[in-house]
Design an enzyme around this catalytic site. Structure first.
Site, PDB file in Angstrom:
ATOM      1  N   CYS A 115       0.815  -1.221   0.000  1.00  0.00           N
ATOM      2  CA  CYS A 115       0.000   0.000   0.000  1.00  0.00           C
ATOM      3  C   CYS A 115       0.852   1.277   0.000  1.00  0.00           C
ATOM      4  O   CYS A 115       0.357   2.352  -0.316  1.00  0.00           O
ATOM      5  CB  CYS A 115      -0.945   0.005   1.190  1.00  0.00           C
ATOM      6  N   HIS A 255      -3.685   6.972   2.928  1.00  0.00           N
ATOM      7  CA  HIS A 255      -4.042   5.636   2.429  1.00  0.00           C
ATOM      8  C   HIS A 255      -5.409   5.276   3.008  1.00  0.00           C
ATOM      9  O   HIS A 255      -5.697   5.542   4.175  1.00  0.00           O
ATOM     10  CB  HIS A 255      -2.977   4.626   2.864  1.00  0.00           C
ATOM     11  N   ASN A 285     -10.185  -0.511   0.241  1.00  0.00           N
ATOM     12  CA  ASN A 285      -8.728  -0.351   0.245  1.00  0.00           C
ATOM     13  C   ASN A 285      -8.167  -0.868  -1.091  1.00  0.00           C
ATOM     14  O   ASN A 285      -8.261  -2.056  -1.375  1.00  0.00           O
ATOM     15  CB  ASN A 285      -8.169  -1.138   1.433  1.00  0.00           C
TER      16      ASN A 285
HETATM   17  O1  UT7 Z   1      -3.534  -1.534   3.661  1.00  0.00           O
HETATM   18  C1  UT7 Z   1      -3.265  -2.262   4.795  1.00  0.00           C
HETATM   19  C2  UT7 Z   1      -4.300  -3.338   4.897  1.00  0.00           C
HETATM   20  N1  UT7 Z   1      -4.789  -3.727   6.142  1.00  0.00           N
HETATM   21  C3  UT7 Z   1      -5.310  -2.931   7.109  1.00  0.00           C
HETATM   22  O2  UT7 Z   1      -5.268  -1.754   7.100  1.00  0.00           O
HETATM   23  C4  UT7 Z   1      -5.996  -3.655   8.220  1.00  0.00           C
HETATM   24  C5  UT7 Z   1      -5.944  -2.949   9.535  1.00  0.00           C
HETATM   25  N2  UT7 Z   1      -6.839  -3.598  10.443  1.00  0.00           N
HETATM   26  C6  UT7 Z   1      -8.158  -3.328  10.462  1.00  0.00           C
HETATM   27  O3  UT7 Z   1      -8.650  -2.492   9.738  1.00  0.00           O
HETATM   28  C7  UT7 Z   1      -9.008  -4.058  11.479  1.00  0.00           C
HETATM   29  O4  UT7 Z   1      -8.175  -4.817  12.322  1.00  0.00           O
HETATM   30  C8  UT7 Z   1     -10.058  -4.996  10.817  1.00  0.00           C
HETATM   31  C9  UT7 Z   1     -11.142  -4.166  10.146  1.00  0.00           C
HETATM   32  C10 UT7 Z   1      -9.425  -5.923   9.792  1.00  0.00           C
HETATM   33  C11 UT7 Z   1     -10.712  -5.866  11.875  1.00  0.00           C
HETATM   34  O5  UT7 Z   1     -11.325  -5.043  12.847  1.00  0.00           O
HETATM   35  P1  UT7 Z   1     -11.117  -5.339  14.389  1.00  0.00           P
HETATM   36  O6  UT7 Z   1     -11.884  -4.331  15.123  1.00  0.00           O
HETATM   37  O7  UT7 Z   1      -9.633  -5.428  14.621  1.00  0.00           O
HETATM   38  O8  UT7 Z   1     -11.839  -6.743  14.543  1.00  0.00           O
HETATM   39  P2  UT7 Z   1     -11.233  -8.122  15.032  1.00  0.00           P
HETATM   40  O9  UT7 Z   1     -10.360  -8.718  13.971  1.00  0.00           O
HETATM   41  O10 UT7 Z   1     -10.655  -7.942  16.391  1.00  0.00           O
HETATM   42  O11 UT7 Z   1     -12.540  -8.986  15.132  1.00  0.00           O
HETATM   43  C12 UT7 Z   1     -13.567  -8.701  16.093  1.00  0.00           C
HETATM   44  C13 UT7 Z   1     -14.678  -9.681  15.903  1.00  0.00           C
HETATM   45  C14 UT7 Z   1     -14.209 -11.138  15.846  1.00  0.00           C
HETATM   46  O12 UT7 Z   1     -15.183 -11.929  16.471  1.00  0.00           O
HETATM   47  P3  UT7 Z   1     -14.922 -12.522  17.936  1.00  0.00           P
HETATM   48  O13 UT7 Z   1     -13.673 -13.342  17.812  1.00  0.00           O
HETATM   49  O14 UT7 Z   1     -14.764 -11.325  18.822  1.00  0.00           O
HETATM   50  O15 UT7 Z   1     -16.160 -13.319  18.206  1.00  0.00           O
HETATM   51  C15 UT7 Z   1     -14.204 -11.446  14.378  1.00  0.00           C
HETATM   52  O16 UT7 Z   1     -14.386 -12.804  14.101  1.00  0.00           O
HETATM   53  O17 UT7 Z   1     -15.346  -9.427  14.661  1.00  0.00           O
HETATM   54  C16 UT7 Z   1     -15.390 -10.633  13.898  1.00  0.00           C
HETATM   55  N3  UT7 Z   1     -15.281 -10.286  12.481  1.00  0.00           N
HETATM   56  C17 UT7 Z   1     -16.342 -10.042  11.693  1.00  0.00           C
HETATM   57  N4  UT7 Z   1     -17.660 -10.019  11.930  1.00  0.00           N
HETATM   58  C18 UT7 Z   1     -18.481  -9.726  10.906  1.00  0.00           C
HETATM   59  C19 UT7 Z   1     -14.153 -10.170  11.752  1.00  0.00           C
HETATM   60  N5  UT7 Z   1     -14.458  -9.835  10.490  1.00  0.00           N
HETATM   61  C20 UT7 Z   1     -15.815  -9.755  10.432  1.00  0.00           C
HETATM   62  C21 UT7 Z   1     -16.717  -9.453   9.387  1.00  0.00           C
HETATM   63  N6  UT7 Z   1     -18.032  -9.451   9.684  1.00  0.00           N
HETATM   64  N7  UT7 Z   1     -16.303  -9.171   8.148  1.00  0.00           N
END
Ligand code: UT7
Length: 328
Positions: A115, A255, A285
């Site tokens: 990115c 970004h 993204n």
């Molecule tokens: O260009 C660089 C590319 N990458 C990035 O910039 C990514 C940076 N990271 C992020 O933007 C965030 O970490 C994410 C958006 C990817 C994830 O958000 P988060 O607040 O860190 O969520 P998490 O991974 O901690 O997940 C929280 C919960 C989990 O459930 P449990 O384990 O608490 O029951 C996940 O399984 O949300 C669940 N979850 C979803 N639920 C519905 C994860 N993805 C999804 C989804 N829909 N798509």
């Protein structure tokens, strides 16, 4: 030898026609619009069809930038394509773009810094222009990430989209200028965001395909923490290198990964959100395509005007980061 000053002469962008909304995604994986909007800010993204490769979008964006600048393909000295979704492992996508544009006098290569790729390209272009080695450089950030997404993995497939942005960089004869650039990398985080198979470490086999190892894998929370840290520190460093303060900034083009990351960078730069270009709600993204597309939109929409001080900042796989201060 006296150094020349460089500037972004023009920009262009290309997006595939098809739009995939969060509601469409609800039918593919176990997710919902409310979660995606709340956790990321993304509502929809553009997705390339099966006949469209990264070079196709790169060529379209480049033609628009060249048209705006009024320059011919023969005038281009160098083409760089920043991408993690090249048309193939080699030859470079930049060579495919060179041939399609008829840029017969240009050197061409790809840049793989995820990115942050467009900012790496802009920095290289800045150096070649400053020394006088080249006069017109085409820097492209282009991706078809939809082709390398695991559409069964809700943690990644909801985040990304396809598209390309291009910029012509050349010698400045007015107030417009690339004032500073800063690049960084931290390979200790290489595993946080990757496509594990298909390279020399893990060549493609029936087994790697069966294990879905040719798709993007990501540790979202590690990337998130790194991003929040780097977006502000890299922006402040580029400002320092330009001899400017946060008070001097007119606009931020970050970004587009997550609205929560963008908000924290804006807060650090003391900028209200209307001084920040946000398109991730519509585009998701687009990795290397994200910043040049956002810059092109912000210019077209009149959000930034000639003479404005603009901070460009990004982070990505590698891990990598980059920032750049320009006077438009
Ligand atoms: O260009 C660089 C590319 N990458 C990035 O910039 C990514 C940076 N990271 C992020 O933007 C965030 O970490 C994410 C958006 C990817 C994830 O958000 P988060 O607040 O860190 O969520 P998490 O991974 O901690 O997940 C929280 C919960 C989990 O459930 P449990 O384990 O608490 O029951 C996940 O399984 O949300 C669940 N979850 C979803 N639920 C519905 C994860 N993805 C999804 C989804 N829909 N798509």
């Amino acid at each position: 030898m006296s150094l020349k000053r460089s500037k972004i002469i023009s920009t262009g962008r290309a997006l595939p026609e098809k739009v995939l909304t969060n509601f469409d995604l609800e039918k593919i994986v176990d997710t919902n619009d409310e979660w995606i909007v709340k956790r990321t800010g993304i509502k929809s993204r553009h997705i390339a069809d099966e006949n469209t490769a990264t070079s196709d979008l790169a060529i379209e964006a480049s033609k628009k930038a060249m048209e705006k600048a009024g320059i011919t393909a023969e005038e281009i000295d160098l083409i760089m394509v920043a991408t993690v979704t090249p048309d193939m492992i080699f030859p470079s996508t930049a060579c495919i773009v060179q041939e399609a544009l008829g840029a017969v006098n240009a050197a061409a290569f790809d840049l793989e810094t995820a990115c942050s790729g467009f900012l790496y390209g802009l920095t290289i272009a800045d150096q070649f222009i400053k020394t006088g080695m080249y006069k017109k450089i085409l820097v492209i950030g282009a991706e078809t990430l939809s082709k390398v997404l695991d559409w069964e993995d809700r943690k990644t497939c909801i985040l990304f989209g396809d598209g390309a942005g291009a910029a012509i960089v050349g010698v400045s004869d007015d107030e417009s200028e690339i004032l500073s650039t800063h690049l960084g990398a931290d390979g200790s985080g290489a595993d946080f965001l990757a496509i594990p198979a298909g390279g020399s470490r893990m060549p493609a086999t029936a087994d790697t395909v069966a294990k879905r190892l040719h798709y993007i894998t990501m540790d979202g929370s590690e990337v998130f923490k790194f991003a929040v840290r780097k977006m502000s520190s890299a922006s402040l460093l580029a400002l320092e290198l330009a001899g400017l303060d946060v008070e001097d900034v007119d606009f931020l083009v970050p970004h587009q990964a997550n609205i929560r990351i963008i908000n924290s960078a804006a807060k650090k730069l003391k900028l209200p959100i209307d001084k920040v270009h946000v398109n991730l709600d519509r585009l998701g993204n687009i990795s290397a395509g994200s910043i040049p597309i956002a810059l092109d939109e912000a210019i077209e929409e009149g959000k930034i005007n000639k003479g404005d001080v603009v901070v460009l900042v990004g982070f990505g796989g590698g891990l990598t980061w980059g920032s750049c201060v320009i006077r438009l």
